[in-house]
Design an enzyme around this catalytic site. Structure first.
Site, PDB file in Angstrom:
ATOM      1  CG  ASP A   1       0.014  -4.147   2.729  1.00 12.54           C
ATOM      2  OD1 ASP A   1       0.446  -3.627   1.681  1.00 12.54           O
ATOM      3  OD2 ASP A   1      -0.234  -3.501   3.768  1.00 12.54           O
TER       4      ASP A   1
ATOM      5  CG  HIS B   1      -0.416   0.271   2.519  1.00  9.03           C
ATOM      6  ND1 HIS B   1      -0.101  -0.736   3.417  1.00  9.03           N
ATOM      7  CD2 HIS B   1      -0.099   1.427   3.144  1.00  9.03           C
ATOM      8  CE1 HIS B   1       0.376  -0.189   4.529  1.00  9.03           C
ATOM      9  NE2 HIS B   1       0.381   1.117   4.393  1.00  9.03           N
TER      10      HIS B   1
ATOM     11  N   GLY C   1       1.781   4.190   8.517  1.00 13.84           N
ATOM     12  CA  GLY C   1       2.902   4.541   7.704  1.00 13.84           C
ATOM     13  C   GLY C   1       4.250   4.226   8.253  1.00 13.84           C
TER      14      GLY C   1
ATOM     15  CB  SER D   1       2.934   1.855   6.084  1.00 17.59           C
ATOM     16  OG  SER D   1       1.696   2.016   6.712  1.00 17.59           O
ATOM     17  N   GLY D   2       5.370  -0.488   5.997  1.00 17.75           N
ATOM     18  CA  GLY D   2       6.481  -0.947   5.184  1.00 17.75           C
ATOM     19  C   GLY D   2       7.737  -1.256   5.965  1.00 17.75           C
TER      20      GLY D   2
END
Length: 257
Positions: A112, A68, A209, A211-212
């Site tokens: 994801d 995402h 965020g 995120s990742g």
């Protein structure tokens, strides 16, 4: 009537908005500079918006992150501690190819995970290093204490972003902890491809965020920050890296120059 309204709103409260800002660490502390040399700071452009995500270096020319976090254009910054300073250790490299998992679903958060191929190889040194990946399909035992790091807000109530990398220790929960969490539901949780992380009794979590970024357990990247409650409360959900090892290895072999 109030109870019914709460039940209607709960599923919505557990979704992360697409393109959420980078690396919010709640209940953590500043990391020792360059103690996590595998960390990547992603600057992402999507149409007229700019946002950030985390990621981690798994090969000299590949960064792993969340699907995402995709966009029209991505620049990776490696070797950073203070993202607002031009540190000599920093290497900024453009992404030439974004490889989302072919079965990624933005609505359900399934699969994801995404590989970013860099325009050129990173220069490995004390500030920029790879992180090891886990063996395929080998799960982390519940109760294992792992850690996550990122750049961003330290509270769901504050929009102030710290300049330096922050980190926090988190406990891996049983696979049934998220689906059976009392008072709320994680209807989109899939045990095979997701990990439930963060003790609900502790005010410690990754957030939108981050995120990742990697969930690191025993010096291996076992999870990728994916989604969770918008109020920042644990537990939160991570993509289970071991499930995707065959796809990661196959994809990198195919694209290696």
């Amino acid at each position: 009537m109030v109870t019914m309204l709460i039940l209607i709103l709960l599923p919505v409260a557990f979704l992360l908005p697409p393109g959420a800002g980078a690396g919010e660490i709640i209940g953590g502390q500043e990391a020792q500079p360059h103690s996590r040399p595998y960390m990547a700071y992603l600057t992402i452009r999507r149409k007229d918006q700019s946002f950030h995500c985390g990621g981690f270096l798994v090969s000299e020319n590949f960064v792993l992150t969340a699907a995402h976090c995709n966009g029209d254009n991505i620049t990776v910054c490696l070797g950073a501690h203070n993202i607002k300073q031009r540190e000599q250790s920093q290497q900024k490299i453009s992404v030439c190819r974004q490889i989302l998992h072919p079965k990624y679903n933005r609505q359900t958060h399934n699969n994801d995970i995404m590989l970013l191929q860099l325009e050129h190889k990173a220069e490995l040194n004390e500030q920029v290093m790879l992180i090891r990946l886990p063996p395929a399909h080998r799960r982390v035992k519940p109760g294992t204490v792992c850690s996550v790091a990122g750049w961003g807000r330290t509270s769901a109530l504050s929009e102030v972003l710290p300049d330096t990398l922050r980190e926090v220790d988190l406990k891996v929960l049983d696979d049934e902890a998220c689906p059976n969490y009392p008072g709320a539901t994680y209807p989109k949780y899939k045990t095979r491809m997701m990990m439930c992380v963060g003790d609900p009794k502790e005010h410690k979590a990754s957030f939108q965020g981050d995120s990742g970024g990697p969930l690191v357990c025993g010096k291996r990247a076992q999870g990728v920050v994916s989604w969770g409650p918008v109020n920042g409360s644990p537990p939160r959900v991570y993509a289970r890296v071991s499930t995707f090892i065959p796809w990661i290895r196959r994809t990198m072999r195919r694209l290696q120059p």
